[in-house]
Every structure is written in C-alpha cells, then in structure tokens.
Design a protein around this motif. Structure first.
Motif, PDB file in Angstrom:
ATOM      1  N   UNK A 100      -9.057  31.380 128.563  1.00 11.92           N
ATOM      2  CA  UNK A 100      -8.518  30.782 129.785  1.00 11.92           C
ATOM      3  C   UNK A 100      -7.003  30.829 129.849  1.00 11.92           C
ATOM      4  N   UNK A 101      -6.346  31.225 128.740  1.00  8.04           N
ATOM      5  CA  UNK A 101      -4.895  31.174 128.685  1.00  8.04           C
ATOM      6  C   UNK A 101      -4.230  31.991 129.772  1.00  8.04           C
ATOM      7  N   UNK A 102      -3.007  31.588 130.101  1.00  6.42           N
ATOM      8  CA  UNK A 102      -2.257  32.278 131.138  1.00  6.42           C
ATOM      9  C   UNK A 102      -1.352  33.347 130.532  1.00  6.42           C
ATOM     10  N   UNK A 103      -1.127  34.373 131.268  1.00  7.08           N
ATOM     11  CA  UNK A 103      -0.206  35.481 130.945  1.00  7.08           C
ATOM     12  C   UNK A 103      -0.370  35.928 129.504  1.00  7.08           C
ATOM     13  N   UNK A 104       0.695  35.731 128.688  1.00  5.94           N
ATOM     14  CA  UNK A 104       0.691  36.296 127.334  1.00  5.94           C
ATOM     15  C   UNK A 104      -0.364  35.671 126.447  1.00  5.94           C
ATOM     16  N   UNK A 105      -0.731  34.394 126.727  1.00  5.24           N
ATOM     17  CA  UNK A 105      -1.692  33.725 125.850  1.00  5.24           C
ATOM     18  C   UNK A 105      -3.113  34.256 126.020  1.00  5.24           C
ATOM     19  N   UNK A 106      -3.421  34.776 127.188  1.00  4.22           N
ATOM     20  CA  UNK A 106      -4.790  35.214 127.429  1.00  4.22           C
ATOM     21  C   UNK A 106      -5.080  36.494 126.634  1.00  4.22           C
ATOM     22  N   UNK A 107      -6.137  36.452 125.883  1.00  7.85           N
ATOM     23  CA  UNK A 107      -6.517  37.594 125.054  1.00  7.85           C
ATOM     24  C   UNK A 107      -8.033  37.570 124.932  1.00  7.85           C
ATOM     25  N   UNK A 108      -8.712  38.324 125.780  1.00  6.42           N
ATOM     26  CA  UNK A 108     -10.171  38.290 125.832  1.00  6.42           C
ATOM     27  C   UNK A 108     -10.799  38.739 124.508  1.00  6.42           C
ATOM     28  N   UNK A 109     -10.167  39.687 123.829  1.00  4.49           N
ATOM     29  CA  UNK A 109     -10.731  40.163 122.565  1.00  4.49           C
ATOM     30  C   UNK A 109     -10.694  39.061 121.508  1.00  4.49           C
ATOM     31  N   UNK A 110      -9.573  38.317 121.463  1.00  2.92           N
ATOM     32  CA  UNK A 110      -9.509  37.199 120.518  1.00  2.92           C
ATOM     33  C   UNK A 110     -10.510  36.118 120.914  1.00  2.92           C
ATOM     34  N   UNK A 111     -10.675  35.914 122.199  1.00  2.00           N
ATOM     35  CA  UNK A 111     -11.653  34.930 122.655  1.00  2.00           C
ATOM     36  C   UNK A 111     -13.048  35.308 122.163  1.00  2.00           C
ATOM     37  N   UNK A 112     -13.395  36.583 122.316  1.00  2.20           N
ATOM     38  CA  UNK A 112     -14.702  37.052 121.846  1.00  2.20           C
ATOM     39  C   UNK A 112     -14.832  36.835 120.332  1.00  2.20           C
ATOM     40  N   UNK A 113     -13.768  37.130 119.603  1.00  2.64           N
ATOM     41  CA  UNK A 113     -13.795  36.989 118.132  1.00  2.64           C
ATOM     42  C   UNK A 113     -14.122  35.549 117.730  1.00  2.64           C
ATOM     43  N   UNK A 114     -13.409  34.597 118.326  1.00  2.01           N
ATOM     44  CA  UNK A 114     -13.616  33.208 117.910  1.00  2.01           C
ATOM     45  C   UNK A 114     -14.906  32.633 118.470  1.00  2.01           C
ATOM     46  N   UNK A 115     -15.278  33.000 119.686  1.00  2.00           N
ATOM     47  CA  UNK A 115     -16.577  32.560 120.201  1.00  2.00           C
ATOM     48  C   UNK A 115     -17.697  33.072 119.287  1.00  2.00           C
TER      49      UNK A 115
END
Length: 800
Positions: A273-288
C-alpha cells in the motif's frame, strides 16, 4: 613453587581458573581443563564441577554431555550446589542422561535448599509447569520469591508475571510492575517487554506510552521479536515516540526476519500500500508469502489477490486459488465465506467450483472457535437466499432455505423470522422480488414480529406509504433526501453503467468490488436494489460485514419510503439505524454504575481465560478443584479493585461457584452460575466450551429491551481482546436455554434434549504434547491439529 608442583586440589582449581579467565596469563581453555582434571582426579568436588562444565560447553575439550553428567553427578553427591543445579538440568534436558523431570526436580531441590538463586528459579519453574512434581503455583511463587530476593532477573520476571496473572498469588498489578521493573533494569528482555505492556495499558503503573515504547525498544534491541513488532507499530503511529516510518519498517523487518508472522504481514501491507518510493509489490509478495507459509490467513488472502491480479508476480490463477483456499483452511469464517463467494462468482458453470464454493460458505455458516458473529450471520443469509432463489445455478431447496432462516431466527434476527414464516406458509417467491400478494398474511407476520407497531389491517389500508406508521414528520424529512438520491441513482443503474464501474474496480485492485459488480451485471441479483447498492458501495467503499450491514439498512429505507411491503427489512432498518432516535425509551441514555459482577465476568474471568488457553484447557478445566481456584483468583482480584475504587459497588462473597456440565459427549460446555445478577449489564451465567479447539467465552447478560424497557437476557461473546458481541435475546423459559445456545454457537449445531452431568466431571485432554527447546514452553495439540506444529509462544517449528 612452580606450577607443575601444585598438588593441593583447591590451588589446582585456582590455577585452572587463571587460565580459564585469562587472569594474569593468556586465556587457555586447554590448560584450564588440565588443572581442573588434576583436582577432579583427587575427588575434589569443585574440580569435578568445573571439568564437567568444560565438557558440557565444549571448552578446552570436545563437547561430551555424558562425561559432563558423570562429573556433575560426582560433585553433586558431595553437596556441591552448582553441580546439583547442572546435574538437574542434564536430567531435565536429557543431556548425557535419560530425560527425567522427577530427577531434575530432586537435584534442583538439593541445590535450591542451599540457597543457589538460579536453582531456586528452576525449582519454581518445575512447580509452575508441573514438571517432575504436581503443579503448584503457590510453591512456584515461594521459590521465585527466594531467587528474586537474591536479584535473579529471570525469577523476578516470573514472579512479576505470577502477580500479573494471579498465578499462585492474588492478582496485583503494582507488585507485578515492581518485579518486572527489577528484572528489566537488569536487562531481562522478557521483563522489558511485559513492563512495556504495563505502561501501555496503565496496569500497576500510570499509563505512559513513552515509557512503554522505551521498554519495548530495550527488549527489541535484544531480539525479542514481539517487542520489535510492538515497537514498530509505535513508530508507525507515533504512539509514545515520534512518528518515524523508517524506524517502523526497520523494526518490522527485524521481527519478520525472526519469523513473526504478524510482522511479516505488516511489512507486506506496507510495501503493497506504500506511496511512491515505498511501494514495492515484489517485496509485498515476499513478506505475504512468508506469513502465509505459517498459515496467517490475512496474508494468504492478500497473496491470492496478488497472484490473481499479477501484482508483484506473474499472473497465476492456480496459485491465486491455492492461497485463497489456504486462507479458507485457516478455519476463520471470513476467508471461508470470501473464498466460497469468489468460487461461485467465477465458476462459469464448473460444477466442481460451485460445489466447493457452497461447501466453504456452509463451513463459515457453521461457526467455530474463530467465530465472528457478523460473518456467521452473513454466511447464513447468503445460503438462505442461494437456496431460496437458486442463485449460481444451484438447485432451489426451500427446506434448506428455511433451515438457514431458522438458524438466523434463533440468533435473534427477526427479519429472517419473517421470511421463515412466509416460506413455512407456502408463500414461495416467484419473481426474485419476494412478491407475495397476500396482504393479510403480511400484516399477520409483521404483527407477530413487531408487536409494538400498529400494523392492523385498517392502518394498512389507510397508509399505503408505510413510513407514516412509524416515522414522525421530522424523521420522515430526515430520510426522504436519502430515498430521493437513491431513486436518482437507480435511473442510471443499468448493466452498461455497472460494467463501466467494473473498470474502476480493476483500476483500484479491488477483487471484492469487481466480484460484486460482476454478480450484478450478470443478472444474478440484478434488481433495482442490487444495482443501487453497487453504486453506493463505490461511493463509500466499506468492506466486509460493515458493507453488508449498510446494504440491508439502505434496503430497508428504500422499502419503507416506497411502501414496498414485500422486502420486509423493517426490523433491520429500525434495529440498526433508527431505534436510538425513534423507539428507544426515555431512560435509554442511562449510565450504569460499574458493578462487581460486571468487573468479574466481563474483565477478570475472560482476561485470565484467554491469557493462556493451552494451560487452561490442559491443567485448569479438567480439574473441578483447579477450576474453583481459577474462579476464586479472579474473584479475589476483583475484590482488590473494588476496595481500591469507590465507584465500584462492594463485592459479593463467593467461596465456591455453581458449575454444571451441559451437553452430549464431545459437545459440552461448562456453565457457571453467578451469585448476583440484578443490575444491567451483569451476567447471570457464563459458559466455556470444554474442547480447546472450540474455545470461547459466553455470557448470559441482564439487559433492557430498548423497545419495551422490559428486563431481558442477552447472549454475548467475548474475545481475547476483550471485545464484546451480542447474539440477541435469550428466551429464559427453561434453565438450559442459555447453555443450549452456548453449545449451538460453540459447536455449530442445535443440541436436542441435552443431558446434564453434575458430578464426576471429566473433560477431554490434548492428544499430543510437544516441548519447545527454544523458549521452554509446553504446547498442546489435538487430534484435528495438522502438522507442521509450531510453538504457541515463540513460533518455532516443533517435531513430534
């Protein structure tokens, strides 16, 4: 005299110590071992102990637990307190000898009686956990106190927790905080974490979120993963510390890297959900993925959505369905219901998907230990309407529809009661709009369901707009603009518009909204109401149970303003939206004085019950005497609070509590009757399921009917966060009505003519006990628990 000529064993040990500690010489473990061996060979106990320690730790010699245990044994038999402690640990851990808790207890006792602080702590732990000796919290407190008085930080921490939970001593938050701080000041990470909790909640100390964050950070710096998680949240919300997203992510990551599933999920949400630089879908997938692999249901759902949409990963329908299904397997009704509805909406005629989707919704409708009343209610409504109308190409089955309406009725849903009675009278819906034409029957059903309203035939004929029967002019003016807006929106709510909105759903990455739109567009429920709700859904974007409530309330407004009797959502409308404004009696704003009964049944008993469910179900509940002690502890703590707080009414006396086992084998609850219940919202009875996998805390609570101002009893449920949900009124026509409903809620089915078992109470016990070497916690599992098993305390993977 040269070193080689030292023959006195005491001096030989001293020489070994010099090399071991590097005192005046270069540190040399091998030289230390040589000197300790000389002393040990002369039978000197201290030399035997130190040589055993070197073998145990592998310092100066190859690690050899058997040799270490043999040397500890020789020294212990000569009365060496340190060796007795170590020899006891060898038996406890099965290092060099067979594991034997009773022998461990014996040697801990020998050492503790000589005043060795850590042995006193270990002995207290044996009493606390019932290892090698019968569990005895008071003896545990006795030995913890002796060790704590010698400044042993681990004992101080455990003593603080005993006072915190009322184990072996009266619950006393001030004493708990005192000992936890003693331990925390010495650097004990567990004590620092729990002291942070005390400051966060204001328990035993003045509430101070800055101090809570301070102690969480101290603990977090020692790799306490739950402290790291809580500290991260403080930084994220700016609670007790300055808001610092960078530090929040740092501590979430520290906790997540230690395998804490909640931190892993939180990181996934942040990167997703992070904005701009914080958003990283690949990292989100990794931690999920990390959290989902541990069975964390919310992560499974998020991961499923990302695979289904190809966000952060390549689009993979099979993996999306896999993780959606894993979420449902968690046993939580929400994921089961969502997955079931998703399967039905995406089935496209595939019979296997339809069958599986229906099965998941039915599981959500059964309820379990994770039961959420609104999800349960929603699932039963979905099933009732599926079977009544034959949605999703499922064969109509009015008997099944009636069964689910009946379950809703038994939970106090009067709207379902209307539908149930209409179906029972053979008034089958023919056009998916509940178009019954028998006005007399409708009036009759409304009269039975809402006796306080004037729904006579004469009024029915006089007032074609039914709102005149229940609203004043001012109230009617309040809701008319809502209705007008709904009618305006309805004019444009065509299939093309809905499909256009589906593009918005796709853009917003909202799989649930997309599904709702697809259902409406496909005409499954493409009536005026459904299309209206889709548009309003887009406007406000509520989710889950909040959405369903809003849909039904708005449906009710629409029905009344339009004079549409066939919808019959009257009760939900009035109960959810207008009771506080229209029908509540003048004294509805009363403020109840805190009662002693409320303090006992709504705070202390559920707090202690949920504090450690494994211990409760393994040790407390199977023993009626221990159960009485459990209740007495809670009562004693409430007495303390009542005496300290003049706003709480004086406590009632209760030497023993009346306890009754209710129900059939494998489907029983323990019902406890309270000695006093005469002021809302006190509890007349509480009920606890006897099976760990069906754990729950239920109350039969005195209340006042807002429509009639007549006293009544309400069935309620409390969760581990001490949040309360009501299931509705209980008809107290017989002594077992509350108990029967508790069985129904806990086990998911209605119990017919249940027997009582008042004496010789016997309870179910776990079928598997696994010990966690990492944190020293006993974990209990049942026949229906599937591997892999993880420690309830620290999350470590356990082996059978």
């Amino acid at each position: 005299m040269s070193n080689e000529k030292i023959t006195d064993p005491q001096e030989q040990v001293a020489e070994g110590d010099r090399f071991y500690n590097g005192d005046g010489v270069e540190k040399d473990f091998e030289q230390a071992v040589a000197w300790y061996k000389k002393a040990a060979e002369q039978g000197y106990a201290q030399g035997q102990y130190y040589l055993g320690y070197c073998y145990h730790e592998g310092e100066g010699v190859e690690q050899d637990y058997a040799q270490a245990a043999a040397l500890y044994s020789k020294a212990a038999q000569q009365g060496n307190a340190a060796a007795q402690q170590k020899f006891g640990f060898c038996h406890y851990a099965g290092e060099g000898v067979d594991q034997d808790f009773e022998k461990a207890f014996y040697w801990y006792t020998q050492s503790a009686q000589q005043g060795r602080a850590y042995a006193q702590y270990l002995l207290g732990a044996c009493y606390y956990n019932g290892e090698g000796v019968e569990k005895d919290f008071s003896q545990a407190v006795h030995w913890f106190t002796k060790a704590a008085d010698q400044n042993d930080d681990t004992a101080q921490c455990m003593l603080g927790l005993c006072f915190y939970f009322g184990s072996g001593a009266d619950m006393d938050y001030k004493k708990a905080a005192y000992w936890l701080e003693k331990s925390a000041q010495q650097g004990n990470s567990d004590a620092q974490f729990y002291l942070g909790d005390c400051y966060l909640q204001g328990e035993g100390v003045e509430e101070d979120h800055a101090k809570a964050a301070y102690w969480y950070e101290k603990s977090a710096q020692q790799d306490h993963k739950v402290a790291q998680f809580k500290l991260a949240y403080r930084y994220l919300e700016g609670d007790g510390v300055g808001c610092d997203t960078e530090k929040a992510v740092y501590w979430y990551t520290k906790s997540a890297e230690q395998g804490y599933d909640r931190a892993q999920y939180s990181l996934g949400v942040y990167y997703n959900d992070g904005e701009s630089a914080e958003q990283d879908k690949e990292k989100a997938v990794y931690w999920f993925t990390k959290a989902a692999q541990q069975g964390y249901a919310d992560s499974c759902v998020e991961l499923a959505i990302m695979y289904l949409k190809g966000k952060g990963v390549e689009n993979d329908i099979e993996k999306g369905i896999y993780w959606f299904r894993e979420a449902a397997k968690s046993g939580e009704p929400g994921p089961m219901l969502n997955f079931g509805q998703w399967l039905l909406s995406e089935a496209n005629g595939a019979q296997d998907d339809i069958i599986e989707g229906l099965q998941w919704i039915e599981k959500a409708a059964d309820g379990n230990e994770h039961n959420e009343d609104e999800i349960l209610w929603q699932a039963r409504w979905v099933l009732a309407e599926i079977y009544e109308y034959g949605f999703f190409r499922i064969t109509k089955d009015l008997e099944k529809a009636k069964r689910f309406y009946e379950l809703l009725v038994e939970n106090g849903d009067n709207t379902a009661d209307v539908y149930f009675k209409l179906l029972s009278n053979g008034k089958e819906d023919a056009n998916s709009s509940r178009g019954w034409s028998d006005k007399n029957l409708i009036v009759k059903v409304l009269s039975e369901s809402f006796p306080d309203f004037d729904v006579s035939g004469a009024l029915y004929e006089k007032a074609p707009d039914y709102s005149d029967a229940v609203f004043t002019d001012a109230q009617r003016e309040e809701c008319l603009p809502i209705a007008e807006k709904m009618l305006e929106l309805a004019d444009i709510a065509k299939r093309e518009s809905i499909l256009a909105f589906a593009g918005i759903a796709e853009k917003e990455e909202d799989v649930y909204l997309k599904t709702a739109l697809k259902i409406a567009a496909d005409g499954i429920r493409a009536d005026l109401f459904t299309q209206l709700m889709v548009i309003l859904f887009i406007k406000d974007r509520p989710s889950g149970a909040a959405l369903l409530k809003r849909l039904i309330v708005l449906h009710g407004i629409f029905a009344i303003i339009k004079g549409d009797f066939t919808v019959l959502k009257l009760k939900v409308l009035i109960g959810s939206l207008y009771v506080p404004k229209i029908l509540a009696p003048k004294n509805a704003e009363r403020r109840y004085k805190m009662t002693f009964n409320y303090l006992l049944t709504h705070r202390e008993i559920p707090r202690q019950y949920f504090a450690d469910l494994n211990t409760f179900y393994d040790k407390v509940l199977p023993d009626p005497e221990m159960m009485q002690r459990f209740l007495t502890f809670a009562h004693g703590r409430c007495v303390y609070f009542a005496n300290e707080n003049p706003d709480i009414e004086p406590p009632f006396e209760a030497e023993t509590f009346d306890m009754v086992l209710f129900g059939e084998k494998e489907r029983r609850v323990l019902v406890i009757t309270l000695p006093k219940c005469d002021t809302p919202p006190e509890s007349y009875q509480i009920a606890i399921p006897i099976l760990r996998q069906n754990a729950g805390y239920y109350t039969c609570e005195l209340s006042v009917d807002p429509l009639t101002d007549i006293p009544c009893f309400i069935f309620g449920e409390w969760n581990a966060e001490q949040k309360h949900s009501n299931y509705g009124k209980i008809e107290m026509k017989s002594e077992n009505s509350f108990a029967k409903m508790a069985v129904e809620i806990a086990y998911g089915k209605i119990l017919k003519e249940p027997p009582f078992e008042r004496n010789n109470m016997k309870f179910d016990t776990p079928t598997l006990e696994l010990y966690c070497e990492k944190c020293g916690t006993n974990n209990f599992f049942y026949e229906d628990n599937d591997p892999p098993f993880h420690c309830d305390n620290c999350g470590t993977a356990l082996q059978e």
